[in-house]
Design a protein around this motif. Sequence first.
Motif, PDB file in Angstrom:
ATOM      1  N   GLY A 269       0.832  -1.193   0.000  1.00 45.15           N
ATOM      2  CA  GLY A 269       0.000   0.000   0.000  1.00 45.15           C
ATOM      3  C   GLY A 269       0.866   1.242   0.000  1.00 45.15           C
ATOM      4  N   ALA A 270       0.350   2.329  -0.530  1.00 46.31           N
ATOM      5  CA  ALA A 270       1.069   3.600  -0.585  1.00 46.31           C
ATOM      6  C   ALA A 270       0.171   4.704  -0.052  1.00 46.31           C
ATOM      7  CB  ALA A 270       1.508   3.910  -2.014  1.00 46.31           C
ATOM      8  N   VAL A 271       0.798   5.770   0.450  1.00 48.96           N
ATOM      9  CA  VAL A 271       0.036   6.863   1.050  1.00 48.96           C
ATOM     10  C   VAL A 271       0.765   8.172   0.826  1.00 48.96           C
ATOM     11  CG1 VAL A 271       1.155   6.473   3.285  1.00 48.96           C
ATOM     12  CG2 VAL A 271      -1.006   7.717   3.198  1.00 48.96           C
ATOM     13  N   VAL A 272       0.025   9.254   0.623  1.00 49.84           N
ATOM     14  CA  VAL A 272       0.565  10.591   0.545  1.00 49.84           C
ATOM     15  C   VAL A 272      -0.450  11.537   1.175  1.00 49.84           C
ATOM     16  CG1 VAL A 272      -0.378  11.009  -1.770  1.00 49.84           C
ATOM     17  CG2 VAL A 272       1.568  12.355  -0.968  1.00 49.84           C
ATOM     18  N   ALA A 291      -4.404  10.522   0.981  1.00 53.48           N
ATOM     19  CA  ALA A 291      -4.873   9.671  -0.113  1.00 53.48           C
ATOM     20  C   ALA A 291      -4.097   8.363  -0.036  1.00 53.48           C
ATOM     21  CB  ALA A 291      -4.655  10.361  -1.455  1.00 53.48           C
ATOM     22  N   ARG A 292      -4.808   7.234  -0.132  1.00 52.84           N
ATOM     23  CA  ARG A 292      -4.191   5.939   0.095  1.00 52.84           C
ATOM     24  C   ARG A 292      -4.493   4.976  -1.054  1.00 52.84           C
ATOM     25  NH1 ARG A 292      -5.863   4.991   6.494  1.00 52.84           N
ATOM     26  NH2 ARG A 292      -4.397   6.527   7.381  1.00 52.84           N
ATOM     27  N   ARG A 293      -3.566   4.040  -1.252  1.00 51.02           N
ATOM     28  CA  ARG A 293      -3.718   2.979  -2.239  1.00 51.02           C
ATOM     29  C   ARG A 293      -3.521   1.642  -1.540  1.00 51.02           C
ATOM     30  NH1 ARG A 293      -5.479  -0.145  -6.297  1.00 51.02           N
ATOM     31  NH2 ARG A 293      -3.848  -0.982  -7.661  1.00 51.02           N
ATOM     32  N   GLN A 294      -4.460   0.702  -1.747  1.00 44.96           N
ATOM     33  CA  GLN A 294      -4.363  -0.625  -1.137  1.00 44.96           C
ATOM     34  C   GLN A 294      -4.314  -1.691  -2.233  1.00 44.96           C
ATOM     35  OE1 GLN A 294      -7.469   1.147  -0.329  1.00 44.96           O
ATOM     36  NE2 GLN A 294      -6.469   2.374   1.242  1.00 44.96           N
ATOM     37  N   HIS A 295      -3.487  -2.736  -1.982  1.00 50.80           N
ATOM     38  CA  HIS A 295      -3.355  -3.803  -2.971  1.00 50.80           C
ATOM     39  C   HIS A 295      -3.000  -5.112  -2.272  1.00 50.80           C
ATOM     40  CE1 HIS A 295      -1.611  -6.167  -6.316  1.00 50.80           C
ATOM     41  NE2 HIS A 295      -2.414  -5.435  -7.085  1.00 50.80           N
ATOM     42  N   GLY A 296      -3.633  -6.194  -2.683  1.00 50.37           N
ATOM     43  CA  GLY A 296      -3.288  -7.526  -2.206  1.00 50.37           C
ATOM     44  C   GLY A 296      -3.653  -7.807  -0.766  1.00 50.37           C
ATOM     45  N   GLY A 297      -4.565  -7.018  -0.187  1.00 50.79           N
ATOM     46  CA  GLY A 297      -5.000  -7.267   1.181  1.00 50.79           C
ATOM     47  C   GLY A 297      -4.356  -6.373   2.217  1.00 50.79           C
ATOM     48  N   ALA A 333      -9.681   7.730   0.803  1.00 50.17           N
ATOM     49  CA  ALA A 333      -9.356   9.038   1.371  1.00 50.17           C
ATOM     50  C   ALA A 333      -9.578   8.959   2.868  1.00 50.17           C
ATOM     51  CB  ALA A 333     -10.225  10.127   0.754  1.00 50.17           C
ATOM     52  N   PHE A 334      -8.566   9.351   3.629  1.00 50.68           N
ATOM     53  CA  PHE A 334      -8.642   9.294   5.089  1.00 50.68           C
ATOM     54  C   PHE A 334      -8.545  10.703   5.654  1.00 50.68           C
ATOM     55  CE2 PHE A 334      -6.349   9.422   9.143  1.00 50.68           C
ATOM     56  CZ  PHE A 334      -7.184   8.635   9.929  1.00 50.68           C
ATOM     57  N   ALA A 335      -9.370  10.998   6.656  1.00 50.52           N
ATOM     58  CA  ALA A 335      -9.340  12.298   7.326  1.00 50.52           C
ATOM     59  C   ALA A 335      -9.460  12.085   8.827  1.00 50.52           C
ATOM     60  CB  ALA A 335     -10.467  13.195   6.835  1.00 50.52           C
ATOM     61  N   GLU A 336      -8.746  12.907   9.585  1.00 56.60           N
ATOM     62  CA  GLU A 336      -8.799  12.831  11.042  1.00 56.60           C
ATOM     63  C   GLU A 336      -8.781  14.238  11.611  1.00 56.60           C
ATOM     64  OE1 GLU A 336      -6.737  10.061  14.377  1.00 56.60           O
ATOM     65  OE2 GLU A 336      -5.347  11.288  13.207  1.00 56.60           O
ATOM     66  N   ALA A 337      -9.588  14.471  12.644  1.00 49.85           N
ATOM     67  CA  ALA A 337      -9.646  15.768  13.306  1.00 49.85           C
ATOM     68  C   ALA A 337      -9.657  15.562  14.815  1.00 49.85           C
ATOM     69  CB  ALA A 337     -10.887  16.543  12.887  1.00 49.85           C
ATOM     70  N   LEU A 338      -8.819  16.324  15.520  1.00 46.20           N
ATOM     71  CA  LEU A 338      -8.778  16.335  16.973  1.00 46.20           C
ATOM     72  C   LEU A 338      -8.953  17.780  17.416  1.00 46.20           C
ATOM     73  CD1 LEU A 338      -5.662  14.031  17.460  1.00 46.20           C
ATOM     74  CD2 LEU A 338      -8.054  13.348  17.535  1.00 46.20           C
ATOM     75  N   VAL A 339      -9.976  18.034  18.241  1.00 46.31           N
ATOM     76  CA  VAL A 339     -10.308  19.394  18.656  1.00 46.31           C
ATOM     77  C   VAL A 339     -10.436  19.426  20.173  1.00 46.31           C
ATOM     78  CG1 VAL A 339     -11.948  21.299  18.475  1.00 46.31           C
ATOM     79  CG2 VAL A 339     -11.531  19.819  16.491  1.00 46.31           C
ATOM     80  N   GLU A 340      -9.795  20.413  20.805  1.00 46.94           N
ATOM     81  CA  GLU A 340      -9.934  20.646  22.240  1.00 46.94           C
ATOM     82  C   GLU A 340     -10.170  22.134  22.463  1.00 46.94           C
ATOM     83  OE1 GLU A 340      -6.929  17.258  24.086  1.00 46.94           O
ATOM     84  OE2 GLU A 340      -6.210  19.304  23.775  1.00 46.94           O
ATOM     85  N   TRP A 341     -11.160  22.452  23.292  1.00 48.23           N
ATOM     86  CA  TRP A 341     -11.446  23.847  23.611  1.00 48.23           C
ATOM     87  C   TRP A 341     -11.774  23.968  25.085  1.00 48.23           C
ATOM     88  CZ3 TRP A 341     -16.225  25.878  25.322  1.00 48.23           C
ATOM     89  CH2 TRP A 341     -16.236  27.277  25.494  1.00 48.23           C
ATOM     90  N   ASP A 342     -11.197  24.992  25.719  1.00 48.26           N
ATOM     91  CA  ASP A 342     -11.455  25.238  27.128  1.00 48.26           C
ATOM     92  C   ASP A 342     -11.681  26.732  27.319  1.00 48.26           C
ATOM     93  OD1 ASP A 342     -11.763  24.628  29.812  1.00 48.26           O
ATOM     94  OD2 ASP A 342      -9.659  25.007  30.260  1.00 48.26           O
TER      95      ASP A 342
END
Length: 449
Positions: A269-272, A291-297, A333-342
């Motif tokens: 697999g490859a990722v950028v 952006a990710r590429r998966q191959h062969g499991g 396509a992978f996205a992640e968000a971490l939010v903290e507010w005080d």
Amino acid sequence: MHRKRSCLAALLLLLLPMKGWASEPPAPEEKAATAPSVAPARKWHSLTRVEVTSLALLPRAGVGEDEGFVQVEPTFILDGGSEFGVNLGAPVRFRLWGGNGDGAPVRREDWDSLSDWGQLVRGLLLGSDNAPMGIWFGPLEEHRLLSGHLVRRYSNRTNPDYHPAGGIFTGAAGPLYTEAFASDVLGARLMGAEVALDMEHLLFGQPKQRGRYTLAVSAVHDWGRTGGAAPSLTLAHLDAMAVVVARPGMEAYVNAGWGGRPGQGGAWGAVVGGGVDSLSERFNLRLRLEARRQHGGFRQGFFGADYELARFQAAGPDGVPLAEAHFPDGYSAFAEALVEWDAVSYGGLYKHLKLSLGAEAFSWGRFDVDGRVAVQLLERALEVALKGLAVGAGKPGARYLGAAEVRWRFLGGKLYAMGTGGTLHFPTAEGTLRPGAFASVGLGVDNAR
């Protein structure tokens, strides 16, 4: 360095009780347990707490027999500063009904293996991110192994009958930074390590800011011998990362990588991608897009939020363990968000708002998402926490989990009422998953305020 999520300072969060799907979302903030961020050096603090709740484990779709318990949960926290802390305690469930007539007064599944005794240690911290070495033991929640392309958002407590203590080791020497982890320090299970090389340090000497340009290699192996037998497997990954914008309180970076399954040809697999971290006294924001590429499991994030269930039966129509499941070739396509507010920036680890969300959409129609959110209201007297997980949404055999908790502190904050509920999946001897649910209400008392 923000990519090094193993930093022990961040893991101080786990010195407070944090539960898996089998119990409840994280408990509210206790100021006494977060003293490393505000207390003078060498000043010691402690916290004691006892919770008593009713707990019912209920089958779904008429499968199995429901069980009821009185749960007593003592906790003791000793905080010795930024480089030492210990949190001890575990829930003990006394049976009220159910249990298929085995007559055991305490739920056996909670204590029927050596690994289960690891739940007595909720946190043991030795060292810090500023020390050459650091060690941490306890439960793993949303764990990420440095780059996160093999282990990301992983929890070792998703199986409600398996309660291991994980271990994390971090070390720095010159241009090298290393993180190693074990999901179960008392059993042969998931183990991995990643070594990152600071290229600027290597080529030009000690830089003003560490980790701006790094190359890293990681490998993870699952022996599959404890927490229920399952197929073993090994994955490896190579990563490159560069910080392109570095300002006080803000960084932006780009990354690329390639991985595979050693000994299994064609599985790669490859990722950028890239991300932004913005940190301040009252508001923290971390964003990542790839952006990710998966191959062969092979796939990135193989050891993720669902892994402790998927190792027995992967989401999807095949009904086989994840190591043997068919995973179509394609892109995602992978996205992640971490939010903290005080609102007041009092220096604690818990905030008025904490949000963590990860999602991945695949080119062949599958969608995975998991997240959790906690908010504090009424001068921190009321906390509401939610978390959810959907794996394989949009395809047959999708898996869903959810949990919610409400805690209300009164009488000066030392006494609190709580209610929790959610869904579960119990692994069976046949290697399948039995759906279930849990619900509890109760009271707790501590000296946190």
